[in-house]
Design an enzyme around this catalytic site. Structure first.
Site, PDB file in Angstrom:
ATOM      1  N   PHE A 238       0.814  -1.219   0.000  1.00 37.19           N
ATOM      2  CA  PHE A 238       0.000   0.000   0.000  1.00 37.19           C
ATOM      3  C   PHE A 238       0.841   1.260   0.000  1.00 37.19           C
ATOM      4  O   PHE A 238       0.374   2.326  -0.432  1.00 37.19           O
ATOM      5  CB  PHE A 238      -0.951  -0.018   1.198  1.00 37.19           C
ATOM      6  CG  PHE A 238      -0.361   0.406   2.504  1.00 37.19           C
ATOM      7  CD1 PHE A 238      -0.572   1.680   3.003  1.00 37.19           C
ATOM      8  CD2 PHE A 238       0.393  -0.481   3.272  1.00 37.19           C
ATOM      9  CE1 PHE A 238      -0.038   2.068   4.222  1.00 37.19           C
ATOM     10  CE2 PHE A 238       0.920  -0.105   4.491  1.00 37.19           C
ATOM     11  CZ  PHE A 238       0.712   1.178   4.968  1.00 37.19           C
ATOM     12  N   LYS A 239       2.083   1.178   0.439  1.00 36.01           N
ATOM     13  CA  LYS A 239       2.932   2.372   0.494  1.00 36.01           C
ATOM     14  C   LYS A 239       3.147   2.980  -0.894  1.00 36.01           C
ATOM     15  O   LYS A 239       3.450   4.163  -1.026  1.00 36.01           O
ATOM     16  CB  LYS A 239       4.285   2.038   1.113  1.00 36.01           C
ATOM     17  CG  LYS A 239       4.239   1.257   2.444  1.00 36.01           C
ATOM     18  CD  LYS A 239       3.745   2.092   3.592  1.00 36.01           C
ATOM     19  CE  LYS A 239       3.617   1.287   4.873  1.00 36.01           C
ATOM     20  NZ  LYS A 239       4.837   1.075   5.592  1.00 36.01           N
ATOM     21  N   ASP A 240       2.984   2.154  -1.935  1.00 35.03           N
ATOM     22  CA  ASP A 240       3.192   2.662  -3.294  1.00 35.03           C
ATOM     23  C   ASP A 240       2.272   3.830  -3.620  1.00 35.03           C
ATOM     24  O   ASP A 240       2.649   4.747  -4.348  1.00 35.03           O
ATOM     25  CB  ASP A 240       2.934   1.558  -4.334  1.00 35.03           C
ATOM     26  CG  ASP A 240       4.031   0.515  -4.373  1.00 35.03           C
ATOM     27  OD1 ASP A 240       5.199   0.877  -4.155  1.00 35.03           O
ATOM     28  OD2 ASP A 240       3.724  -0.661  -4.635  1.00 35.03           O
TER      29      ASP A 240
ATOM     30  N   THR B 167       7.816   0.437   3.565  1.00 36.49           N
ATOM     31  CA  THR B 167       8.108   1.833   3.237  1.00 36.49           C
ATOM     32  C   THR B 167       9.446   1.962   2.512  1.00 36.49           C
ATOM     33  O   THR B 167       9.582   2.710   1.545  1.00 36.49           O
ATOM     34  CB  THR B 167       8.120   2.701   4.503  1.00 36.49           C
ATOM     35  OG1 THR B 167       6.784   2.828   4.991  1.00 36.49           O
ATOM     36  CG2 THR B 167       8.666   4.087   4.224  1.00 36.49           C
TER      37      THR B 167
END
Length: 493
Positions: free
Chosen positions: A111-113, A146
């Site tokens: 999800f950090k993308d 991250t």
């Protein structure tokens, strides 16, 4: 124009969004929050026709108000394109009586993308706006995702360097392989002989070292952050809460204006805090369910009103949640304390001095938007198996924690509000843990486990994982936590 102030110093000068993006952390150690809460200029019915890119622009425009329409649009369109493997960027998948918001279709399958593909563009524009001549040094600690996502975004971006610290024995083999094979002349990956909290604490200390900052400034460097302490990381995450809700409406799962719940796997508290901001902007969220693994410091905080990090630290199969000091919680403390920076600063000082703090009853009562629970290792495995058996859908361990806690919440509360589980990573990032949950008797090691899992679940391998089979490891540095500052200086010199 939306300006930003520190959560700790009530007298600090407010700064613009672009300045906050560049600084990352306030000089007093606090986090930047809007002086006044921005407001969106559209209603949910209008947004049903928006693309992800248009939705992102309409939500982010009031947060980044010193960026022109052309600048912000260009940043967003550059961030969300063919680097995401699905047109929706973050699709909702309906499985086993839940809606799973899939945030893992970007270049590092986590999800950090979604935020970290945008942050480099925001930072480049910010540097130009503020006539910055120093090279930006992105300094970040990672609990697994991250670091890779930040390096993927900043690799070979002009006038930047990025240093990522990760717990050497506290991430999955695939997460580590992704980081160690990262290309880019400006990328630096450093393992530490410690846990994530040690890495994060030392990174903050490096940020707060004024003498070091002045020393490096004379050599043309300026620190910034890619963690969700940076507003350029935090606020892009607000978008996918709206995006998920609109998909549910279009699919006939909820009527427009009806509430939904979100269950969010939570470590550093940035992802779920973005949901809190979405609710403040008018998204009809009933409960934000803070889902923790065995490191359940946040569960106790929401249920009891005391934050106490004085407890064992566990290395689990959901390593991105192996955190006992959740940095972004400071922003929530600021809001539930009536935006009292002095009170917030005192709570953080108590945490730093004694390892804990307690809320008074009036402040604790303002946590009403949240529920909380945790899933231990056995519960996580059981949930992966349950969902797979029910629907053939495979969860990674972090998503499984949120899914298990969602089920706990529904049973305990009787709340039948539609549930969205935030799915934060592909199962291919954690093949050994998923295979164990699905009953595999013998589990291969390293990348062989990826092939073993693919043979079982029959889901095509994402390109970023397939590429790992031929990628060369380019980073090998491992240091003690106490050596982190010296290591940064050595890299830059």
């Amino acid at each position: 124009m939306t300006l930003y102030r520190s959560t700790r110093d009530p007298h600090a000068k407010a700064i613009t969004a672009s300045q906050a993006v560049l600084q990352g952390l306030s000089p007093d150690g606090g986090l930047y929050v809007p002086v006044t809460m921005p407001q969106i200029d559209f209603n949910l019915e209008d947004a049903l026709t928006f693309s992800y890119q248009e939705l992102a622009y309409r939500i982010l425009k009031p947060f980044f108000s010193d960026y022109s329409q052309a600048e912000l649009t260009d940043c967003i369109n550059s961030a969300y394109g063919p680097n995401f493997t699905v047109p929706l960027v973050a699709p909702v998948n309906y499985q086993a009586d839940n809606a799973y918001l899939e945030l893992f279709h970007g270049p590092t399958i986590a999800f950090k993308d979604i935020a970290l593909q945008l942050l480099p563009y925001l930072m480049i524009i910010a540097a130009k706006k503020n006539q910055l001549t120093n090279k930006i040094v992105i300094l970040t600690a990672t609990s697994g995702d991250t670091g890779k996502a930040a390096m993927e975004g900043f690799a070979d971006v002009p006038n930047t360097e990025i240093c990522v610290f990760y717990p050497k024995d506290g991430v999955s083999p695939i997460q580590e392989k992704q980081m160690l094979t990262q290309k880019g002349a400006n990328t630096h990956v450093i393992g530490i002989k410690g846990n994530f909290d040690q890495a994060q604490t030392n990174v903050k200390e490096i940020f707060n070292n004024r003498d070091l900052a002045e020393q490096l400034a004379t050599k043309g460097y300026q620190f910034s952050s890619a963690n969700s302490i940076n507003i350029g990381r935090l606020f892009p995450q607000v978008v996918y809460y709206f995006h998920a809700y609109l998909q549910l409406v279009k699919a006939g799962k909820v009527t427009l204006g009806a509430p939904v719940n979100f269950s969010v796997p939570t470590g550093n508290f940035g992802d779920i805090l973005a949901g809190y901001y979405a609710k403040q902007l008018g998204l009809p969220i009933k409960k934000l369910i803070c889902a923790s693994n065995k490191n359940n410091v946040l569960t106790d905080f929401f249920n009891e009103g005391t934050y106490d990090k004085n407890r064992p630290f566990y290395v689990t199969t959901s390593p991105s949640m192996d955190i006992l000091v959740s940095s972004n919680l400071e922003r929530l403390l600021f809001y539930i304390s009536g935006e009292d920076a002095a009170k917030t600063a005192q709570l953080i000082a108590d945490l730093n001095k004694t390892g804990k703090y307690s809320l008074d009853e009036n402040t604790k009562a303002k946590l009403v938007d949240f529920a909380a629970g945790f899933a231990d290792e056995a519960s996580t495995e059981t949930e992966i198996a349950r969902v797979y058996q029910a629907s053939g859908y495979t969860l990674d361990p972090h998503t499984a924690v949120a899914s298990a806690v969602a089920e706990q919440y529904k049973k305990a509360s009787g709340d039948s509000t539609p549930m969205v589980v935030v799915a934060t990573a592909s199962p291919y990032k954690f093949p050994q843990a998923v295979l164990r949950s699905l009953g595999a008797n013998e589990i291969d090691s390293g990348l062989d486990a990826v092939n073993q899992l693919q043979a079982l679940i029959k889901v095509p391998l994402p390109k970023t994982v397939a590429d790992l089979f031929t990628a060369k490891e380019l980073h090998s540095l491992v240091v003690e936590p106490a050596e982190m500052e010296a290591t940064v200086i050595d890299i830059l010199e």
